[in-house]
Design a protein around this motif. Structure first.
Motif, short mmCIF file in Angstrom:
data_model
loop_
_atom_site.label_atom_id
_atom_site.label_comp_id
_atom_site.label_asym_id
_atom_site.label_seq_id
_atom_site.Cartn_x
_atom_site.Cartn_y
_atom_site.Cartn_z
N TYR A 80 -26.94 5.81 23.40
CA TYR A 80 -27.30 4.43 23.15
C TYR A 80 -27.99 4.35 21.78
N LYS A 81 -27.56 3.37 20.98
CA LYS A 81 -28.10 3.25 19.63
C LYS A 81 -28.64 1.84 19.39
N ILE A 82 -29.64 1.77 18.55
CA ILE A 82 -30.20 0.48 18.19
C ILE A 82 -29.21 -0.21 17.25
N MET A 83 -28.86 -1.46 17.57
CA MET A 83 -27.82 -2.16 16.81
C MET A 83 -28.34 -3.40 16.10
N THR A 84 -29.55 -3.82 16.43
CA THR A 84 -30.13 -4.97 15.76
C THR A 84 -31.46 -4.53 15.15
N MET A 85 -31.64 -4.78 13.88
CA MET A 85 -32.84 -4.33 13.17
C MET A 85 -33.69 -5.54 12.78
N GLU A 86 -34.63 -5.92 13.65
CA GLU A 86 -35.53 -7.01 13.32
C GLU A 86 -36.56 -6.53 12.29
N ASN A 87 -37.01 -7.44 11.48
CA ASN A 87 -37.99 -7.11 10.44
C ASN A 87 -39.39 -7.13 11.04
N CYS A 88 -39.71 -6.09 11.82
CA CYS A 88 -40.98 -6.01 12.52
C CYS A 88 -41.80 -4.85 11.97
N THR A 89 -43.10 -5.03 11.92
CA THR A 89 -43.99 -3.93 11.52
C THR A 89 -44.31 -3.09 12.75
N PHE A 90 -44.41 -1.78 12.58
CA PHE A 90 -44.73 -0.91 13.72
C PHE A 90 -45.34 0.38 13.21
N ASP A 91 -46.00 1.10 14.14
CA ASP A 91 -46.64 2.36 13.78
C ASP A 91 -45.91 3.51 14.45
N SER A 92 -46.49 4.71 14.37
CA SER A 92 -45.83 5.93 14.85
C SER A 92 -45.73 5.99 16.37
N THR A 93 -46.44 5.12 17.09
CA THR A 93 -46.37 5.13 18.54
C THR A 93 -45.42 4.06 19.09
N SER A 94 -44.73 3.35 18.20
CA SER A 94 -43.84 2.28 18.62
C SER A 94 -42.44 2.82 18.90
N PRO A 95 -41.76 2.30 19.94
CA PRO A 95 -40.38 2.71 20.18
C PRO A 95 -39.41 2.27 19.09
N ARG A 96 -39.85 1.43 18.18
CA ARG A 96 -38.97 0.98 17.10
C ARG A 96 -38.65 2.11 16.12
N LYS A 97 -39.38 3.21 16.21
CA LYS A 97 -39.07 4.34 15.35
C LYS A 97 -37.82 5.08 15.82
N LEU A 98 -37.41 4.85 17.08
CA LEU A 98 -36.23 5.52 17.63
C LEU A 98 -34.95 4.91 17.07
N GLU A 99 -33.95 5.75 16.91
CA GLU A 99 -32.62 5.29 16.49
C GLU A 99 -31.57 5.53 17.56
N GLU A 100 -31.84 6.47 18.45
CA GLU A 100 -30.82 6.86 19.43
C GLU A 100 -31.49 7.36 20.70
N ILE A 101 -30.88 7.04 21.84
CA ILE A 101 -31.33 7.55 23.14
C ILE A 101 -30.14 8.19 23.84
N ARG A 102 -30.32 9.42 24.31
CA ARG A 102 -29.26 10.13 25.03
C ARG A 102 -29.65 10.24 26.50
N VAL A 103 -28.71 9.91 27.37
CA VAL A 103 -28.97 9.91 28.81
C VAL A 103 -28.01 10.88 29.47
N PHE A 104 -28.55 11.77 30.28
CA PHE A 104 -27.76 12.75 31.01
C PHE A 104 -27.80 12.42 32.50
N SER A 105 -26.65 12.47 33.14
CA SER A 105 -26.57 12.12 34.56
C SER A 105 -25.38 12.84 35.18
N HIS A 106 -25.22 12.67 36.47
CA HIS A 106 -24.06 13.17 37.20
C HIS A 106 -23.36 11.99 37.86
#
Length: 246
Positions: A176-202
């Protein structure tokens, strides 16, 4: 058709015929009449714990994936659906203890990451991203629990949409990837620093017991979410395991 010419639409006429037969219908929450307009994100990101059966009116609503046509978005969804049809849209919630994030996964579709811990009853409510089917019906009540969709995108959860899904010897991986980039300010603890999430399942094999008494699956954060990529694993909850905010 002769007895009910005043009823608009085939579904209304079928309902009339069923009523004449004296049959009582059982509501199956996997059916989606989609008698709303706009962005279906809120309905699909908090799907009931039932297998998907139908999606109606996709030609009227906005494409379910951003930057795509309605048909292209549906084709994209089928990548995940063909791999694990029973798990599509199934919502899983997990809590990140390092950054106090709440992560809501709608498998095969999208992930919402709240930058704080949110109680589970609030995390599974449907964001009101859509509007009533009839114009001027802003005060219409829905038969499901809705949540506010904040007008400020910087105060909403960060959304990551499904980019790809694949199945291998060790299970299923969806990205899963971030596809919309809002012009928001954030710090190092914000999830906005993420670019991709990988999910493993069965692959989810739904049996009679699961249909009669469905239970939400649990998920784990596999490693410290300090980089631009976060990895999660979905699994069945243990017998006495609870999904709760730390």
């Amino acid at each position: 058709m002769e007895r009910y010419p005043h009823i608009y639409g085939s579904d209304g006429r079928i309902h009339a015929c069923i009523a004449e037969l004296g049959i009582v219908l059982t509501h199956e929450s996997g059916f989606h009449q989609m008698d709303v307009r706009g962005d279906m994100f809120g309905l699909l990101a908090a799907h009931p714990l039932r297998p998907l059966v139908t999606l109606h009116h996709l030609e009227i609503t906005e494409p379910i994936f951003p930057n795509r046509t309605a048909l292209s978005a549906l084709d994209h969804l089928l990548q995940a659906y063909n791999i694990d049809p029973h798990r599509i849209f199934q919502q899983t919630v997990c809590y990140d203890r390092w950054f106090s994030w709440t992560i809501s996964i709608s498998w095969g579709y999208a992930i919402q990451v709240h930058g704080r811990h949110v109680f589970l009853p609030d995390a599974i409510r449907k964001p009101a991203t859509y509007i009533p089917w009839k114009k001027g019906g802003e005060n219409q009540l829905y038969n499901h629990d809705t949540a506010e969709h904040h007008p400020d995108p910087c105060r909403r959860p960060v959304v990551f949409y499904m980019d790809s899904a694949s199945s291998g010897r060790n299970g299923i991986k969806s990205v899963y990837k971030i596809m919309t980039m809002e012009n928001c300010t954030f710090d190092s603890t914000s999830p906005r620093k993420l670019e991709e999430i990988r999910v493993f399942s069965h692959k989810l094999e739904v049996d009679i017991k699961q249909l009669q008494a469905p239970r939400r699956h649990c998920c784990d954060v596999l490693r410290d979410s300090s980089a631009k990529v976060m990895e999660l694993a979905i699994r069945e909850c243990k017998e006495e395991e609870f999904i709760r905010m730390p």
